[in-house]
Motif scaffolding. Structure first.
Motif, PDB file in Angstrom:
ATOM      1  N   LYS A   1     -35.134   3.224  14.315  1.00  0.00           N
ATOM      2  CA  LYS A   1     -35.102   3.741  12.945  1.00  0.00           C
ATOM      3  C   LYS A   1     -33.986   4.771  12.817  1.00  0.00           C
ATOM      4  O   LYS A   1     -33.758   5.560  13.730  1.00  0.00           O
ATOM      5  N   ILE A   2     -33.272   4.744  11.690  1.00  0.00           N
ATOM      6  CA  ILE A   2     -32.266   5.751  11.409  1.00  0.00           C
ATOM      7  C   ILE A   2     -32.992   7.022  10.988  1.00  0.00           C
ATOM      8  O   ILE A   2     -33.750   7.033  10.019  1.00  0.00           O
ATOM      9  N   VAL A   3     -32.755   8.087  11.740  1.00  0.00           N
ATOM     10  CA  VAL A   3     -33.531   9.319  11.517  1.00  0.00           C
ATOM     11  C   VAL A   3     -32.672  10.479  11.016  1.00  0.00           C
ATOM     12  O   VAL A   3     -33.207  11.447  10.469  1.00  0.00           O
ATOM     13  N   SER A   4     -31.339  10.420  11.199  1.00  0.00           N
ATOM     14  CA  SER A   4     -30.488  11.532  10.774  1.00  0.00           C
ATOM     15  C   SER A   4     -29.056  11.034  10.601  1.00  0.00           C
ATOM     16  O   SER A   4     -28.723   9.911  10.982  1.00  0.00           O
ATOM     17  N   TYR A   5     -28.222  11.898  10.033  1.00  0.00           N
ATOM     18  CA  TYR A   5     -26.819  11.544   9.837  1.00  0.00           C
ATOM     19  C   TYR A   5     -25.942  12.788   9.934  1.00  0.00           C
ATOM     20  O   TYR A   5     -26.411  13.928   9.833  1.00  0.00           O
ATOM     21  N   GLN A   6     -24.649  12.547  10.116  1.00  0.00           N
ATOM     22  CA  GLN A   6     -23.656  13.608  10.211  1.00  0.00           C
ATOM     23  C   GLN A   6     -22.361  13.077   9.619  1.00  0.00           C
ATOM     24  O   GLN A   6     -21.960  11.951   9.899  1.00  0.00           O
ATOM     25  N   ARG A   7     -21.685  13.867   8.806  1.00  0.00           N
ATOM     26  CA  ARG A   7     -20.457  13.368   8.197  1.00  0.00           C
ATOM     27  C   ARG A   7     -19.457  14.485   7.956  1.00  0.00           C
ATOM     28  O   ARG A   7     -19.802  15.658   7.911  1.00  0.00           O
ATOM     29  N   GLN A   8     -18.201  14.051   7.812  1.00  0.00           N
ATOM     30  CA  GLN A   8     -17.112  14.953   7.456  1.00  0.00           C
ATOM     31  C   GLN A   8     -16.888  14.811   5.954  1.00  0.00           C
ATOM     32  O   GLN A   8     -16.591  13.732   5.464  1.00  0.00           O
ATOM     33  N   MET A   9     -17.036  15.895   5.232  1.00  0.00           N
ATOM     34  CA  MET A   9     -16.908  15.867   3.781  1.00  0.00           C
ATOM     35  C   MET A   9     -15.424  15.926   3.410  1.00  0.00           C
ATOM     36  O   MET A   9     -14.717  16.870   3.765  1.00  0.00           O
ATOM     37  N   ILE A  10     -14.946  14.907   2.711  1.00  0.00           N
ATOM     38  CA  ILE A  10     -13.536  14.873   2.319  1.00  0.00           C
ATOM     39  C   ILE A  10     -13.399  14.450   0.867  1.00  0.00           C
ATOM     40  O   ILE A  10     -14.329  13.903   0.264  1.00  0.00           O
ATOM     41  N   GLU A  11     -12.215  14.690   0.330  1.00  0.00           N
ATOM     42  CA  GLU A  11     -11.851  14.248  -1.019  1.00  0.00           C
ATOM     43  C   GLU A  11     -10.529  13.517  -0.903  1.00  0.00           C
ATOM     44  O   GLU A  11      -9.542  14.073  -0.412  1.00  0.00           O
ATOM     45  N   ILE A  12     -10.502  12.257  -1.322  1.00  0.00           N
ATOM     46  CA  ILE A  12      -9.307  11.416  -1.192  1.00  0.00           C
ATOM     47  C   ILE A  12      -8.521  11.419  -2.483  1.00  0.00           C
ATOM     48  O   ILE A  12      -9.077  11.256  -3.577  1.00  0.00           O
ATOM     49  N   SER A  13      -7.208  11.613  -2.362  1.00  0.00           N
ATOM     50  CA  SER A  13      -6.301  11.512  -3.507  1.00  0.00           C
ATOM     51  C   SER A  13      -5.477  10.239  -3.336  1.00  0.00           C
ATOM     52  O   SER A  13      -4.819  10.053  -2.309  1.00  0.00           O
ATOM     53  N   SER A  14      -5.553   9.373  -4.323  1.00  0.00           N
ATOM     54  CA  SER A  14      -4.822   8.105  -4.229  1.00  0.00           C
ATOM     55  C   SER A  14      -3.328   8.347  -4.215  1.00  0.00           C
ATOM     56  O   SER A  14      -2.827   9.320  -4.785  1.00  0.00           O
TER      57      SER A  14
ATOM     58  N   LEU B   1       0.837  -1.193   0.000  1.00  0.00           N
ATOM     59  CA  LEU B   1       0.000   0.000   0.000  1.00  0.00           C
ATOM     60  C   LEU B   1       0.875   1.247   0.000  1.00  0.00           C
ATOM     61  O   LEU B   1       1.999   1.229   0.506  1.00  0.00           O
ATOM     62  N   SER B   2       0.352   2.303  -0.566  1.00  0.00           N
ATOM     63  CA  SER B   2       1.068   3.572  -0.573  1.00  0.00           C
ATOM     64  C   SER B   2       0.338   4.560   0.323  1.00  0.00           C
ATOM     65  O   SER B   2      -0.838   4.380   0.654  1.00  0.00           O
ATOM     66  N   LYS B   3       1.038   5.602   0.718  1.00  0.00           N
ATOM     67  CA  LYS B   3       0.396   6.662   1.487  1.00  0.00           C
ATOM     68  C   LYS B   3      -0.555   7.427   0.574  1.00  0.00           C
ATOM     69  O   LYS B   3      -0.399   7.427  -0.647  1.00  0.00           O
TER      70      LYS B   3
ATOM     71  N   PRO C   1      -1.927  14.131   4.942  1.00  0.00           N
ATOM     72  CA  PRO C   1      -1.420  12.792   4.664  1.00  0.00           C
ATOM     73  C   PRO C   1      -2.119  11.728   5.504  1.00  0.00           C
ATOM     74  O   PRO C   1      -2.574  11.983   6.618  1.00  0.00           O
ATOM     75  N   ALA C   2      -2.198  10.546   4.968  1.00  0.00           N
ATOM     76  CA  ALA C   2      -2.720   9.393   5.711  1.00  0.00           C
ATOM     77  C   ALA C   2      -1.920   8.168   5.280  1.00  0.00           C
ATOM     78  O   ALA C   2      -1.680   7.964   4.089  1.00  0.00           O
ATOM     79  N   ALA C   3      -1.511   7.383   6.245  1.00  0.00           N
ATOM     80  CA  ALA C   3      -0.680   6.209   5.975  1.00  0.00           C
ATOM     81  C   ALA C   3      -1.441   4.938   6.367  1.00  0.00           C
ATOM     82  O   ALA C   3      -2.309   4.965   7.239  1.00  0.00           O
ATOM     83  N   PRO C   4      -1.112   3.812   5.731  1.00  0.00           N
ATOM     84  CA  PRO C   4      -1.731   2.550   6.152  1.00  0.00           C
ATOM     85  C   PRO C   4      -1.369   2.259   7.602  1.00  0.00           C
ATOM     86  O   PRO C   4      -0.263   2.555   8.058  1.00  0.00           O
ATOM     87  N   ALA C   5      -2.320   1.699   8.342  1.00  0.00           N
ATOM     88  CA  ALA C   5      -2.099   1.438   9.768  1.00  0.00           C
ATOM     89  C   ALA C   5      -2.967   0.284  10.236  1.00  0.00           C
ATOM     90  O   ALA C   5      -4.083   0.082   9.741  1.00  0.00           O
TER      91      ALA C   5
END
Length: 249
Positions: free
Chosen positions: A153-166, A68-70, A215-219
């Motif tokens: 029942k699932i009634v709502s959601y919350q998320r962090q919007m990101i864009e991943i670069s391979s 895997l690559s970073k 940056p994000a590395a495999p872990a």
């Protein structure tokens, strides 16, 4: 009543029962053998340290060591980022246990839901946690899509919007084995009496209020019965304990 025929039926029934019980016993022994094989992947001195520190490993130790690559990712500015969004139509929360049905049920409200994976150990009674997938396979830990439920029942959601670069495939490296990462934790970081309940490979990324690429590395992620978590960087072997916000080498 035809006693002879009834006798034959009972004999066949007992034979079938014995076959089922025999298969179950064989399956249990096979699972135990697999578990022992995983356990012996740890060096003898590590096993001795486990005994000395009364550490238990209840999770299966993965054997894969992919190359895997970073990667990098950035936070995307969006009006819905980190806001709790109510669903127009609540969804039966039992679908959380069938990811494909969950994705189909929520794809109108969350079109990207199929690019996330459910994280059962990190979830709670009324809060389901999902992580975005890198290359459709590896979860990006610490980045979360949260589904909130009420009255089953699932009634709502919350998320962090990101864009991943391979990452650059030419720089891909074989990740550290889970057994070596676990051995380091057992020797140097895990407290006495620790119980390891889950081991999973993914990517570790921090969340900062920045529009720059991060940056994000495999872990490897190790979860303890106490709720504490450790991450071992898959390339350098650095150990990260987010609970204490310290990075150790």
């Amino acid at each position: 009543m035809d006693w002879g025929r009834a006798k034959n039926v009972l004999i066949y029934a007992f034979l079938l029962l014995n076959m089922v019980l025999g298969y179950q016993l064989w399956n249990d022994l096979q699972e135990q053998a697999d578990s022992n094989l995983d356990f012996t992947s740890l060096e003898s001195n590590i096993q001795q340290t486990m005994d000395d520190k009364r550490i238990k490993v209840l999770a299966k130790i993965p054997t894969e060591t992919p190359q895997l690559s970073k990667i990098s990712y950035r936070l995307v500015e969006d009006e819905q980022d980190n806001k709790v969004i109510e669903l127009e139509q609540p969804i039966d929360s039992k679908l959380i246990y069938t990811p494909r049905d969950l994705a189909n049920a929520l794809k109108t409200s969350i079109p990207e839901i199929g690019d996330y994976r459910y994280d059962e150990p990190a979830s709670r009674a009324e809060e389901f946690i999902l992580h975005p997938l890198v290359n459709g396979e590896w979860p990006l830990f610490k980045i979360e899509l949260k589904l909130y439920s009420s009255n089953q029942k699932i009634v709502s959601y919350q998320r962090q919007m990101i864009e991943i670069s391979s990452g650059d495939e030419d720089k891909a490296q074989r990740v550290l084995s889970a057994s070596k990462a676990l051995g380091n934790l057992i020797e140097n970081f895990l407290p006495e009496g620790a119980v390891v309940t889950q081991i999973e490979l993914g990517y570790y990324g921090e969340v900062f209020n920045s529009d720059a690429h991060l940056p994000a590395a495999p872990a490897w992620r190790f979860l303890l019965e106490s709720g504490k978590e450790y991450y071992v960087q898959g390339i350098s072997g650095d150990v990260i304990s987010p609970n204490t916000e310290k990075t150790k080498e």
